[in-house]
Structures are given as C-alpha cells and as structure tokens.
Write an enzyme that holds these catalytic residues in place. Structure first.
Site, PDB file in Angstrom:
ATOM      1  N   LYS A 119      -2.970   7.460   6.587  1.00  0.00           N
ATOM      2  CA  LYS A 119      -1.672   8.050   6.868  1.00  0.00           C
ATOM      3  C   LYS A 119      -1.716   9.578   6.894  1.00  0.00           C
ATOM      4  CE  LYS A 119       0.526   4.428   7.816  1.00  0.00           C
ATOM      5  NZ  LYS A 119       0.164   3.260   7.105  1.00  0.00           N
ATOM      6  N   LYS A 128       4.521  -6.260  10.218  1.00  0.00           N
ATOM      7  CA  LYS A 128       3.620  -5.717  11.253  1.00  0.00           C
ATOM      8  C   LYS A 128       2.285  -6.464  11.262  1.00  0.00           C
ATOM      9  CE  LYS A 128       2.873  -1.217  11.132  1.00  0.00           C
ATOM     10  NZ  LYS A 128       1.514  -0.786  10.793  1.00  0.00           N
ATOM     11  N   THR A 129       1.633  -6.517  10.105  1.00  0.00           N
ATOM     12  CA  THR A 129       0.333  -7.189  10.071  1.00  0.00           C
ATOM     13  C   THR A 129       0.488  -8.671  10.384  1.00  0.00           C
ATOM     14  OG1 THR A 129      -0.392  -5.606   8.417  1.00  0.00           O
ATOM     15  CG2 THR A 129      -1.741  -7.565   8.682  1.00  0.00           C
ATOM     16  N   CYS A 142       7.244  -4.939   6.755  1.00  0.00           N
ATOM     17  CA  CYS A 142       8.291  -5.585   7.551  1.00  0.00           C
ATOM     18  C   CYS A 142       7.718  -6.521   8.603  1.00  0.00           C
ATOM     19  CB  CYS A 142       9.172  -4.545   8.219  1.00  0.00           C
ATOM     20  SG  CYS A 142      10.174  -3.641   7.039  1.00  0.00           S
ATOM     21  N   ALA A 172       0.374  -4.810  -3.662  1.00  0.00           N
ATOM     22  CA  ALA A 172      -1.074  -5.041  -3.796  1.00  0.00           C
ATOM     23  C   ALA A 172      -1.663  -5.284  -2.403  1.00  0.00           C
ATOM     24  CB  ALA A 172      -1.323  -6.241  -4.695  1.00  0.00           C
TER      25      ALA A 172
END
Ligand code: SPV
Ligand code: MN
Length: 619
Positions: free
Chosen positions: A224, A271-272, A269, A383
């Site tokens: 990030k 995405k993965t 939310c 986690a």
C-alpha cells in the site's frame, strides 16, 4: 560502513553501477546504524537466507505443515494505521481535505530523529523488487530497506525479484524506495513504540519512510505504500493505478472464452473472494496498473505476484480453492491466526475453534480480556495469509505477461446494507467513472477504528490517494477518452440486508459475474433504470438454475433489484457535499449528479413509489 557491509555484500551493490542506489543505502546505514547489512539479489540462496532469517530471529515460527509459518503482529498493530499515515506536503501545496498530510520539513525532521540509530544491534536487509511484470512497460523497480526479515520474506512471496531490473536501469534514478524499521522490539518480538508508529509518504523523492510497525499494510513497502507513489506517477503519465483485482472469467470452463475483469472493493468487502470465484482464474487480488494499448484497448497487469488475503471466513464451502491451498504443503505465511500444536485456526473456517492457544495477544484462552479492556477473539478478524499466486490451481497463465491482459470490464463494489442493487451496469464509461467516484462503504476491521460506519471511498482507493480527488477522477474520465473500446463499468453490492439478514448467499456473486460477462458479449438484454442497467429476471433465474441448480424467486429478485429512490437521493446528496469541498472537480462529474437526481425524481413521480420494483421498469 566497512565494518557492517562486507565485501560480498558490497560487490552485490557495486555490480548495479547505480550511484543513486549506493547513496540511499549509505545514507540509511549511517542514519539507522545497523549491526550488519545483507544485500538480497534474485539468487535463490539469497531468498532462502531471508526465509531462514525470519525464523531464526523469531519473527516467524514453523507450523506443522511443511513450508507454513506463523507471524504475529503486536496487539495494537493489526491493521493499517490511517491516522499516522501522512503525505509530506511541500510548502504552498494543497491536497483534498480527506488526505492526511503533514508539512514536509516538519515530517522529515521528525522521521529522521526516529530513524536515528533505530537499527542498533539489528540486521538491515537491502532488497530489490519489481512492481509489475519484469521487463515490461508496467515495471517499476523498487528498493526496500528493512530490519524485518518478515517484511522481506513477505515481499519475496508477494513481488517479483528485481535485482536484474536495477542492473537494467543503467544508473538511472527511476525507481521507488522504501525504508522500514520495526523499531525497538518487546519480549514477543513486536514493535514496542507503537505510539511513535509513523508512515510518511514523500512524493518528491518517490520514497516512503515507515517506522515502529510490522503489520504488512503499514510495513511492506511494495504494497500500500508503493500504491500511493504509483497513483501519483500514473496521474502524471496518464495511466491508472487502482486498488483492483484482475481475473479471467470463464463462462464455459477453462477451454472456452476468457474475458478479463478488474474490480475495486474497499478492504474486506469481497475483492479477493470475487477474484477467487470457483471456475474462474486469478491474475491479482489487490493492485492493478492499467494502461492504454496502441490498439485502443485497456491492458491491466498485477503489480504483485502473491496474495496477502483476509483469512476470516475462508472455508471449504465458500472458498474451496484457497482453503485447499492453505491446508497443504507450500510456502505460506499465516498472520494473527490462532495456533494450537502447530495448526492454524481462524474465524469462520467452518469448524469449531479450540478454546486456548497462542494468538496475537500471546497465550490466549476463551474469555481473555486485552490490555484495551476488550475481549480478545481467538484470531484477529483481520488475520491474513501470504501466498504466491502460482501456488493456486486457478492461477491465470498470463500472470506475468509483459503486455498485461486486455480488460473488458471493471467492477466497483461497496459494503452497503440498504441502497444499491446487487449489480448495475453503467450507462457509459463516463457514467461508470461517476459510479466509482461515488462509491460508499461501511468500514471493516482492515483499518484501525470503529466498524460499520458508512464512508465515501472513491474507486475504493481513497485510503491511498496522494493527489487531489478532483485530479484523480479527471484522470479516469480522460483515460476512457483515449480508448476505442473502454471496458464496461459495473457496480455490485453483496451486502444488501433486510431485518439484519443478508439478502444474498455469499456464492451468489458468481451469478452476477457471469451476467456481467454475458453483457460484455451482448448476450443479455437489460432493464434501463435511473441509475443504470439491471439484469432481467428470466436471465438471472436461468443462471441460478444452471450454476447452483437453485430456484431463484421473483421475491428475491425484487428485493435485490428495487430502485430505492430516497436512499439513492440521500447518497447523491452526501456525495455532492463531499465533492463540493474539493477543487478542480470536472464539470462532467456534476453533470452526472444532476442527471441522476433528475432521473430518480422523474421515476418517483411516474411510478408514485419510493421503492420501485424492477418489474415496474421492464421485463
Ligand atoms: C487492504 O487492506 O486493502 C489490504 C491489506 O489489501 S493491506 O496490506 O493492509 O492494505
Ligand atoms: Mn487492498
């Protein structure tokens, strides 16, 4: 200098023939005063060294399954720290109100004091990576200096090695650099001086300085932190740097057609899990560089080659591919899960958790209260697992393709319990940019702070914006104009609720995805509504039946696709208010607000209803 950097390491540095690199390394050796410096090249033995060092210095411990390790971050270092992440702002410059800044000189002087001697007694690792596929138009070389072998190890999994890319720079200074120190450690090996956790972004020198932390979202330079530098670079150069997954959608299995999608969702939310929908293939789950090709098509490449994914709720039913990968031998770092006898446990894994073990609070047993007075959960809700994408059976073969993949669609998804329908197609690229720019989401455990608060999150990228919001969305509008065939833009909402209960099953996103893919190929008609196109009931009914052999009722459809006029108008108002405080918001954005408001009000009058059923709008 000579006493900490031996001949072998020195020659690895000088072989790069890059004085910018040498100067940076020298500067931070002098400042941070490590006991030893090790240079990590692309060689396997160097990468193995990092892996072993993380275990040797107890930042990671081996688990029962071969290749698996556990790393714990400190009790108060379990997520990205928004408050202490700041852009160093040169005098006279201005950014959006929502971007956290600090005067550059003040911030740098504070940081230099913090870094002074911070690596005393520790080993400094000097690592070279490449953001994006190696040797491609997407590549950005990145130099990472850290005293954490866990950070370096995570990066060897998550990013492509880049020592060779640095050699190929021929002495140029066109690279990002990241300086990290976990700072003084406590008896558990965790950053002790959390109150002095600082993450400072210096756009002028394309560098990030981050201290007194270990959680990867704060410490791992290439994730990030690099995203922020790249957003600024992309804006200057006319491409997009987005908080997006990239996936291949395969409606008829791996040998049929493949259509590439990218999708932006705020952290935690979906995405993965969208990128991992069974039967599809994954290129990336977090950060995408998107550039216009000479053929007028948008091409996307994954900045990373691994996943730092949320482990909560990964279970054999909802996420079979990841669950399998997490429970079989391979290189894998778990973080902040519960460990009992070398086995990891996490929330929502589909089995009962033990009532005692080791977790992010140390020795844990049910009912334990943390030093913040809160009950400590068995595993942290944020986690994570760190794994290479090539370890997954659904890895797309174009993961490392230097041209990226041609992008047919973009999805914007938020966590929204009461406003947006489950899936909506924008009326155009420009209207789609507006939808992305107006994205809202309820907060989650991926950032420190209260959960469940609705916040505006343009393109799910607000946490990482380092340029004014108006400038950022202008770049999006313009990007579509240089394309002959811009991707279709959709919005999704997996989180609609009624009486506190979700209106959808988690797996239903596969239906929305295949509907969107069909729309790309003009295979479905759609219903035009004031906010965009929505699916027709018969198409969804047949997709639910084909995919899940499940009856999809008219009632379900009606609830998931109603146009909630007042809620939508209220959202427009909130968004307008935010953008009214911004400079340089393009006119086209305000035009979309006005048009959408007008369409909603007209529909309300026409249908004499506040919540308009999709059946009233078309068949
Ligand atoms: C996210 O929170 O968006 C992540 C994990 O992908 S972090 O590295 O914390 O940013
Ligand atoms: Mn992310």
């Amino acid at each position: 200098m000579d006493n900490v950097l031996n001949d072998i390491n020195l020659s690895k540095l000088s072989a790069l023939k890059n004085e910018h690199v040498s100067n940076i390394v020298e500067k931070y050796i002098r400042l941070c005063q490590p006991a030893k410096v090790t240079v990590i090249t692309d060689a396997k033995e160097d990468i193995d060294y990092v892996r072993k060092l993380a275990i040797q210095n107890k930042e990671e411990s081996p688990l029962a399954i071969e290749g698996h390790t556990i790393h714990f971050d400190g009790y108060f270092d379990q997520a990205r720290d928004r408050a202490n992440t700041r852009v160093l702002l040169p005098e006279g410059e201005k950014l959006s109100k929502s971007i956290n800044t600090i005067d550059r000189e003040t911030g740098l002087s504070e940081m230099m004091k913090l870094l002074d001697g911070i690596m005393t007694g520790k080993e400094m690792l000097v690592c070279f990576f490449c953001l994006g596929p190696n040797n491609s138009k997407f590549s950005i070389p990145a130099l990472q200096i850290t005293d954490s072998a866990y950070v370096a190890h995570s990066e060897t999994i998550l990013y492509r090695s880049g020592y060779k890319d640095f050699q190929d720079l021929n002495g140029s200074d066109e690279f990002f650099h990241f300086i990290h120190s976990a700072g003084e450690l406590d008896e558990n090996g965790n950053s002790k001086n959390i109150a002095q956790r600082r993450i400072y972004i210096d756009l002028e020198e394309e560098r990030i300085l981050t201290v007194n932390n270990q959680y990867a979202g704060n410490s791992v330079g290439l994730k990030k932190l690099a995203l922020r530098l790249a957003i600024s670079k992309a804006n200057r150069e006319g491409w997009l740097c987005e908080h997006m997954f990239i996936m291949g959608v395969h409606p008829t299995g791996p040998n049929g057609r493949v259509t590439y999608f990218a999708g932006a969702f705020p952290s935690a939310c979906g995405k993965t899990s969208t990128a991992m929908i069974p039967g599809q293939s994954i290129i990336g789950d977090d950060i995408a560089y998107i550039r216009a090709g000479e053929d007028g098509v948008a091409y996307a490449a994954n900045v990373e080659q691994g996943i730092f994914g949320i482990i909560r709720d990964i279970n054999p039913t909802d996420d079979p591919v990841i669950y399998e990968a997490l429970t079989t031998p391979r290189e894998l770092i778990f973080s902040n899960v519960l460990i009992v006898d070398g086995t990891p446990y996490w929330l929502g894994m589909g089995k009962e958790l033990p009532s005692a073990g080791i977790n992010f609070s140390g020795e844990w047993e049910e009912g334990k209260v943390g030093s913040d007075g809160k009950e400590v959960p068995p595993a942290h809700p944020n986690a994570r697992y760190t794994i290479g994408i090539n370890e997954l059976e659904n890895a797309n073969p174009n993961l490392h393709h230097p041209d990226g993949v041609p992008l047919s669609a973009v999805i914007y998804g938020g966590r929204d319990s009461d406003t947006n329908p489950a899936v909506v197609e924008s009326l155009s690229w420009s209207h789609g940019v507006f939808i992305g720019a107006a994205l809202e989401s309820e907060t989650t455990s991926a950032t420190i702070g209260e959960e469940g608060i609705r916040i505006h999150d343009s393109m799910a990228n607000m946490d990482f914006l380092v340029i004014p919001l108006g400038t950022y969305i202008t770049n999006h509008f313009k990007f579509g104009e240089v394309l002959d065939k811009p991707p279709k833009i959709f919005s999704t909402n997996y989180f609609l609720k009624e009486d506190g209960k979700f209106l959808n099953e988690k797996v239903d996103k596969k239906v929305w995805l295949l509907w969107m893919e069909g729309r790309v190929h003009s295979e479905y008609n759609a219903i035009e509504t004031p906010i965009g196109y929505i699916p027709r009931y018969p198409d969804l009914k047949s997709l639910f039946s084909q995919i899940f052999d499940r009856e999809y009722t008219k009632e379900e459809y009606e609830k998931q696709f109603s146009i909630r006029v007042t809620k939508l108008l209220e959202r427009l108002e909130r968004i307008e208010k935010i953008y009214n405080q911004e400079d340089d918001v393009p006119k086209v954005f305000h035009r979309h607000i006005a048009q959408q408001r007008k369409r909603l009000n007209e529909a309300k009058l026409k249908h004499k209803k506040d919540v308009i059923s999709p059946f009233d709008l078309g068949e």
